[in-house]
Design an enzyme around this catalytic site. Structure first.
Site, PDB file in Angstrom:
ATOM      1  N   SER A   1      45.914  28.340  36.851  1.00 49.06           N
ATOM      2  CA  SER A   1      46.402  29.326  35.655  1.00 49.06           C
ATOM      3  C   SER A   1      47.593  28.421  34.907  1.00 49.06           C
ATOM      4  CB  SER A   1      47.204  30.212  36.631  1.00 49.06           C
ATOM      5  OG  SER A   1      47.661  31.340  35.621  1.00 49.06           O
TER       6      SER A   1
ATOM      7  N   GLU B   1      38.317  29.105  32.765  1.00 52.11           N
ATOM      8  CA  GLU B   1      38.732  30.735  33.237  1.00 52.11           C
ATOM      9  C   GLU B   1      39.803  31.345  32.628  1.00 52.11           C
ATOM     10  OE1 GLU B   1      41.320  31.586  35.409  1.00 52.11           O
ATOM     11  OE2 GLU B   1      42.501  29.967  35.245  1.00 52.11           O
TER      12      GLU B   1
ATOM     13  N   HIS C   1      40.850  33.258  38.825  1.00 60.97           N
ATOM     14  CA  HIS C   1      41.958  34.178  39.483  1.00 60.97           C
ATOM     15  C   HIS C   1      41.078  35.001  40.504  1.00 60.97           C
ATOM     16  CE1 HIS C   1      44.331  32.519  36.374  1.00 60.97           C
ATOM     17  NE2 HIS C   1      45.459  33.028  36.650  1.00 60.97           N
TER      18      HIS C   1
END
Length: 306
Positions: free
Chosen positions: A108, A203, A273
């Protein structure tokens, strides 16, 4: 499982669930691991896991030659805040990590730290689970934990997927990437590594397909994608379509990206995630083979624990 020294760092947000922190601390200590800098899980400043100076100090302590290095450096969580630290990291000192078997792990917002460490210090790291959300999850994912310990403890491993592919690929290059929003935000800065012939994995979370496409276009128009051999799409969880999209879906967006960039796009990488995620070495040598019935990704040449 061999016990390890795990140093916690909080370059981004603070953990919003104190129960998750306690679960993570208890689980890791119960397994015999030694936790350092646990106080990072309790710091708060605005929406961050401490002031900029405190959060940068978490990482810069690793540059101190007088301190023994831990086995694992584990990000507490993502969110936002890592970008504020990039100009203040001791990259010269952090270069000592490049030659040591230290597993630096997170994903992230942590993608910003990983990119900067590689660009300025040649340090390889891992996209993988984080302390609060994964080790502290109410229901611990056996999949995530198995793949994490396997990846950081072996000199090589192979990811296999039976997700059908539209394109065939046989390429070898550096595996790199992470969160798409962070990668796009680093375009034009000195913190995005200039990878040639790479295999880029991406992602994101809570992003509509048009926002994903816009960020991919930014990488494309900046010349980043044209230097890669393939794009491997991870999980894009949380995005919602509406009637207004009128057939414009994630799949339609991916076809547009294929057409515009000319770069092969592989889908179905179990990273992002999500509860069950792979651990991927940023900076490793990767051999990607994709065919109609699925793909394999063989990974080697990255720091691993004995």
């Amino acid at each position: 499982m061999k016990t390890r020294t795990i140093e916690l760092v909080a370059p981004s947000g603070y953990p919003s669930d104190p129960a998750a922190v306690e679960r993570g601390l208890t689980r890791l200590r119960r397994e015999g691991h030694r936790l350092e800098n646990a106080e990072a899980t309790r710091r708060r400043f605005q929406r961050f896991g401490g002031t900029d100076a405190e959060r940068a100090a978490d990482l810069n302590r690793l540059a101190d030659p007088a301190r023994p290095l831990p086995d694992i450096v584990l990000a507490v969580r993502g969110g936002y805040g890592a970008t504020r630290l990039l100009h203040g990291l001791d990259y010269l000192g952090l270069r000592r990590l490049a030659d040591q078997p230290v597993a630096i792990v997170g994903h992230s917002d942590f993608t910003a730290i990983q990119c900067a460490l590689y660009a300025h210090a040649g340090v390889k790291s891992f996209g993988g689970p984080m302390f609060a959300g994964d080790f502290g999850a109410e229901n611990l994912s056996a999949f995530t934990m198995q793949h994490f310990w396997n990846a950081i403890s072996h000199a090589e491993f192979t990811v296999r997927s039976n997700v059908p592919q539209r394109e065939s690929v046989d390429a070898t290059g550096m595996l790199w990437g992470g969160n798409l929003a962070i990668l796009a935000s680093l375009v034009g800065t000195p913190y995005l590594p200039p990878v040639e012939g790479g295999i880029l994995f991406v992602e994101d979370v809570n992003e509509h397909p048009f926002r994903i496409e816009r960020m991919i276009y930014q990488l494309h128009q900046a010349g980043v994608l044209g230097r890669q051999q393939a794009i491997v799409m991870g999980e894009f969880s949380g995005g919602r379509l509406s009637d207004y999209d009128n057939g414009y879906s994630l799949d339609a967006m991916i076809e547009q990206v294929r057409t515009v960039t000319g770069v092969p796009v592989i889908t179905g990488l179990q990273f992002g995630h999500v509860e069950n995620l792979l651990t991927l070495p940023f900076g490793a040598t990767a051999h990607l083979v994709a065919e109609p019935r699925g793909f394999t990704l063989k990974l080697s040449d990255y720091p691993h624990l004995s």
